[in-house]
Motif scaffolding. Structure first.
Motif, short mmCIF file in Angstrom:
data_model
loop_
_atom_site.label_atom_id
_atom_site.label_comp_id
_atom_site.label_asym_id
_atom_site.label_seq_id
_atom_site.Cartn_x
_atom_site.Cartn_y
_atom_site.Cartn_z
N GLU A 119 0.69 -0.96 0.07
CA GLU A 119 0.03 -0.02 0.09
C GLU A 119 0.73 1.24 -0.04
OE1 GLU A 119 -3.20 2.42 0.62
OE2 GLU A 119 -3.54 0.41 0.10
N ILE A 120 0.47 2.23 -0.63
CA ILE A 120 1.32 3.50 -0.77
C ILE A 120 0.18 4.58 -1.09
CG2 ILE A 120 1.85 3.43 -3.13
CD1 ILE A 120 4.55 4.93 -2.08
N ASN A 121 0.08 5.44 -0.01
CA ASN A 121 -0.86 6.70 0.07
C ASN A 121 -0.13 7.88 0.53
OD1 ASN A 121 -1.20 6.73 2.97
ND2 ASN A 121 -2.71 5.01 2.56
N GLU A 122 -0.98 8.91 0.72
CA GLU A 122 -0.21 10.28 1.04
C GLU A 122 0.17 10.17 2.31
OE1 GLU A 122 -4.04 10.35 1.00
OE2 GLU A 122 -3.63 9.97 -1.27
N VAL A 123 -0.16 9.32 3.29
CA VAL A 123 0.32 9.26 4.70
C VAL A 123 1.22 8.25 4.98
CG1 VAL A 123 -0.56 8.73 7.37
CG2 VAL A 123 -2.08 9.94 5.24
N CYS A 124 0.92 7.08 4.30
CA CYS A 124 1.95 5.82 4.83
C CYS A 124 2.23 4.79 3.61
CB CYS A 124 1.45 5.03 6.09
SG CYS A 124 -0.21 3.98 5.52
N VAL A 125 3.16 4.22 3.91
CA VAL A 125 3.56 3.02 3.07
C VAL A 125 3.53 1.91 3.87
CG1 VAL A 125 5.50 2.27 1.29
CG2 VAL A 125 5.19 4.46 1.43
N VAL A 126 3.13 0.68 3.36
CA VAL A 126 2.95 -0.49 3.72
C VAL A 126 3.87 -1.61 2.90
CG1 VAL A 126 1.60 -2.60 4.82
CG2 VAL A 126 0.71 0.02 4.87
N LEU A 127 4.82 -1.90 3.78
CA LEU A 127 5.77 -3.05 3.20
C LEU A 127 5.55 -4.41 3.64
CD1 LEU A 127 9.46 -1.38 3.06
CD2 LEU A 127 7.73 -1.36 1.35
N GLU A 128 5.63 -5.69 2.96
CA GLU A 128 5.44 -6.80 3.26
C GLU A 128 6.97 -7.65 3.10
OE1 GLU A 128 2.42 -10.50 2.01
OE2 GLU A 128 3.94 -9.64 0.55
N LYS A 129 7.32 -8.28 4.12
CA LYS A 129 8.51 -9.05 3.95
C LYS A 129 8.10 -10.42 4.22
CE LYS A 129 12.67 -10.62 4.09
NZ LYS A 129 12.93 -11.58 3.18
N THR A 130 8.21 -11.44 3.61
CA THR A 130 8.28 -12.96 4.01
C THR A 130 9.38 -13.64 4.31
OG1 THR A 130 6.09 -12.92 2.71
CG2 THR A 130 7.10 -15.08 3.18
N GLY A 131 9.66 -14.31 5.18
CA GLY A 131 10.84 -15.10 5.44
C GLY A 131 11.00 -15.59 6.91
N HIS A 132 12.44 -15.83 7.30
CA HIS A 132 12.61 -16.42 8.61
C HIS A 132 12.71 -15.02 9.45
CE1 HIS A 132 14.52 -20.32 6.77
NE2 HIS A 132 13.17 -20.30 6.69
N TYR A 133 12.55 -15.52 10.80
CA TYR A 133 12.54 -14.50 11.75
C TYR A 133 13.57 -13.38 11.81
CZ TYR A 133 13.09 -12.45 16.62
OH TYR A 133 13.35 -11.37 17.42
N ALA A 134 14.96 -14.09 11.24
CA ALA A 134 16.13 -12.93 11.18
C ALA A 134 15.89 -12.25 10.11
CB ALA A 134 17.40 -14.03 11.09
N GLU A 135 15.46 -12.80 8.92
CA GLU A 135 15.09 -11.83 7.81
C GLU A 135 14.14 -10.60 8.09
OE1 GLU A 135 16.12 -15.14 4.53
OE2 GLU A 135 13.96 -15.07 5.26
N THR A 136 13.21 -10.87 9.07
CA THR A 136 11.92 -9.87 8.99
C THR A 136 12.65 -9.11 10.04
OG1 THR A 136 10.96 -11.14 10.63
CG2 THR A 136 10.11 -11.32 8.37
N LYS A 137 13.56 -9.44 10.83
CA LYS A 137 14.00 -8.31 12.09
C LYS A 137 15.02 -7.61 11.66
CE LYS A 137 15.84 -8.42 16.55
NZ LYS A 137 16.29 -9.26 17.78
#
Length: 188
Positions: A119-137
């Motif tokens: 999602e991207i709009n005037e206020v915010c961007v939302v990113l998604e990351k799929t992976g192992h815990y270390a990768e998301t961290k």
């Protein structure tokens, strides 16, 4: 005291009200903290799959799984280490659009972490990351240091056993075979 290992407990059951509470009590009584929890329908119709991770020693986790397995509403419970599974988590990151667009390396960052923009709009961007815990961290840490993270959420682990079929399928097939043999013996 023995070393603690991260175990993934997989529980198959019918979708019964109150079952999650009964399961969590078993962990609590053994003083095990549930690290992640995910519940969803399984590949078998009418059967749900709980995926729970916890740090434990093998003796304790074996006792917990046996205790869970004794519950009437439980079809079967197993425990595995990471080597036995294919697993992932999903994480969502909410960022300021203004700060995100001022970053010069947005495309590089997204490619580097194999993330995607949801999602991207005037206020915010939302990113998604799929992976192992270390990768998301790691992505969380990098975003926090670069521009700050407004909100962050990470799912529980979802996991699939590396074997050819779900172990519950084998157990159900064996139960069905025994039932048919018993019926055949009764009819003779």
């Amino acid at each position: 005291m023995a070393d603690k290992t991260l175990y993934t407990v997989t529980i198959f059951s019918e979708n019964t009200v109150g079952l999650l509470n009964q399961i969590t009590i078993i962990f609590t009584r053994r003083q095990l903290n549930i690290e992640t929890l995910s519940v969803s329908p399984s590949a078998l119709e009418g059967i749900h799959k709980f995926t729970i991770t916890t740090f434990s020693d093998e003796y304790t986790i074996d006792k917990v799984v046996k205790q869970i397995d004794k519950r009437v509403d439980i079809l079967k419970a197993f425990y595995n280490t990471d080597e036995d599974l294919v697993f992932q988590e999903i994480a969502l990151y909410k960022l300021s659009t203004e700060l995100f667009l001022k970053m010069g390396s947005v495309e590089y960052l997204i490619r580097k972490h194999n993330a995607r923009i949801l999602e991207i709009n005037e206020v915010c961007v939302v990113l998604e990351k799929t992976g192992h815990y270390a990768e998301t961290k790691a992505l969380f840490k990098e975003l926090s240091e670069m521009i700050g993270v407004l909100q962050f959420i990470r799912s529980g682990r979802i996991a699939i056993n590396k074997s050819k079929v779900e172990r519950l399928s084998d157990m159900l097939a064996l139960m069905e075979k025994k039932k048919q043999e018993k019926e055949k013996a009764t009819n003779e």
